[in-house]
Enzyme design. Sequence first.
Site, PDB file in Angstrom:
ATOM      1  N   HIS A   8       8.316   0.993 -10.310  1.00  0.00           N
ATOM      2  CA  HIS A   8       7.084   0.605  -9.617  1.00  0.00           C
ATOM      3  C   HIS A   8       5.890   1.127 -10.399  1.00  0.00           C
ATOM      4  O   HIS A   8       5.999   2.102 -11.148  1.00  0.00           O
ATOM      5  CB  HIS A   8       7.057   1.140  -8.185  1.00  0.00           C
ATOM      6  N   ARG A  19       0.837  -1.196   0.000  1.00  0.00           N
ATOM      7  CA  ARG A  19       0.000   0.000   0.000  1.00  0.00           C
ATOM      8  C   ARG A  19       0.872   1.246   0.000  1.00  0.00           C
ATOM      9  O   ARG A  19       1.883   1.301   0.683  1.00  0.00           O
ATOM     10  CB  ARG A  19      -0.876   0.017   1.243  1.00  0.00           C
ATOM     11  N   ASP A  20       0.451   2.236  -0.756  1.00  0.00           N
ATOM     12  CA  ASP A  20       1.200   3.489  -0.786  1.00  0.00           C
ATOM     13  C   ASP A  20       1.036   4.197   0.558  1.00  0.00           C
ATOM     14  O   ASP A  20      -0.058   4.231   1.131  1.00  0.00           O
ATOM     15  CB  ASP A  20       0.692   4.383  -1.921  1.00  0.00           C
ATOM     16  N   ILE A  21       2.125   4.768   1.035  1.00  0.00           N
ATOM     17  CA  ILE A  21       2.095   5.422   2.353  1.00  0.00           C
ATOM     18  C   ILE A  21       1.254   6.701   2.318  1.00  0.00           C
ATOM     19  O   ILE A  21       0.724   7.128   3.333  1.00  0.00           O
ATOM     20  CB  ILE A  21       3.544   5.709   2.829  1.00  0.00           C
ATOM     21  N   ASN A  64       5.658   6.372 -13.233  1.00  0.00           N
ATOM     22  CA  ASN A  64       6.310   7.641 -13.528  1.00  0.00           C
ATOM     23  C   ASN A  64       7.780   7.369 -13.867  1.00  0.00           C
ATOM     24  O   ASN A  64       8.421   6.550 -13.200  1.00  0.00           O
ATOM     25  CB  ASN A  64       6.228   8.575 -12.312  1.00  0.00           C
ATOM     26  N   VAL A  70      10.816   7.863  -6.409  1.00  0.00           N
ATOM     27  CA  VAL A  70      11.581   6.711  -5.914  1.00  0.00           C
ATOM     28  C   VAL A  70      12.122   5.982  -7.146  1.00  0.00           C
ATOM     29  O   VAL A  70      11.342   5.502  -7.977  1.00  0.00           O
ATOM     30  CB  VAL A  70      10.703   5.766  -5.062  1.00  0.00           C
ATOM     31  N   HIS A  77       1.796   2.256 -10.074  1.00  0.00           N
ATOM     32  CA  HIS A  77       0.731   2.662  -9.153  1.00  0.00           C
ATOM     33  C   HIS A  77      -0.587   2.047  -9.625  1.00  0.00           C
ATOM     34  O   HIS A  77      -0.984   2.258 -10.782  1.00  0.00           O
ATOM     35  CB  HIS A  77       0.546   4.180  -9.140  1.00  0.00           C
TER      36      HIS A  77
END
Length: 349
Positions: free
Chosen positions: A100, A29-31, A87, A96, A102
């Site tokens: 990755h 999960r994204d923070i 991205n 980052v 999203h």
Amino acid sequence: MERTIFERIIACEIPATIEYEDADIIAIRDIAPAAPVHVLIIPKRVITSVDALAESDTDLVGRVFLVARDLARKYGIAENGYRVVTNCNADGGQTVFHLHFHLLGGEPLGRMNSASMSHVPAVASTALVRSTTLRDIVIVLAVTIGLAIGFNAMNPKAIAWIKPEFERQTATQTDIDKYLAPSTPAPSQPKEVIQQTPAQEQSATPLTTNAKPTAGASALPSPQPLADASTKVAPEQTFTSEPGVVREITYDMFVRLYQGSKNYLIDARGADKFAQGHINGAVNYYGGEVQSRIPDLLANVPRDRVILIYCDGGECELSHHVADVLKQFGYGPVFIYTGGWAEWTSKRK
Ligand code: 5GP
């Protein structure tokens, strides 16, 4: 080169809520979620960005999308739709530098207007810069106000004048009857009807807000055993979904549904109150932070049950917060027991 935050998460040096893991891919999960569902799907091997991909990564990237597909289905957002984006480098907004993807969903995401602005040339005319700046200020203000209102709306201690007005619909006996097993008696002796049994005690599986799967969690875990009161009723119960329907119920109605329907019981109070005592079989989803638990909720709350929710009683705001989220994701029928824990304990004395 310094290790990225994702490398450290993959190495279990930093905690994260893992939604999926296999030998090559992890999904967390994204923070700072940008949507009700926001999961990062990360190839474990260090690849800095899309730009660093090799031909031999074709299979890996393909599998990332299959993980995205499966997670979207797991959260129940596949049909309504979702977005999978990555991205790349500075202009792409990458922060980052470990590849990755999203996975975003759970609400209408709109068109990718801001992304389409990224091609505006750096040497744009002054007028364009001015209008863009003004527009950006308006957008920032609107987003800030929106966030403030959203936060306030979700906060049980919110400022009253911008508190949400919940739709309050009262259930009739007919609304209740259709979910009851034919043999369910009227609650003439509620104390006996709702007596605890060891089976009920066992089924109470509180999900704490801190519950985190372990780093070794396997692929797409199946939903946890359901904590409900349905084990004690006759098998001939019926269920007809009523997506988006939320109704308030009285103590008698609650007792009948609790005892005689195929149901899933949610305690919307805080974890501390839940730990002190709750109705047997209840699962804890605190209404004040339910937005941050949407993935949990979608993965664990069954769609073929009558959902019963209670909190302290009275205005039932915490229950309504949970009910609103369930409603948004097409759950129903949802019944809110307005007497709540206060009435329940007083009736049980
Ligand atoms: P990017 O901007 O590179 O496309 O996305 C990086 C994402 O990683 C952001 O959405 C950000 O919120 C997320 N993120 C940054 N640090 C952490 C962290 O420590 N844990 C988790 N789970 N997500 C993080």
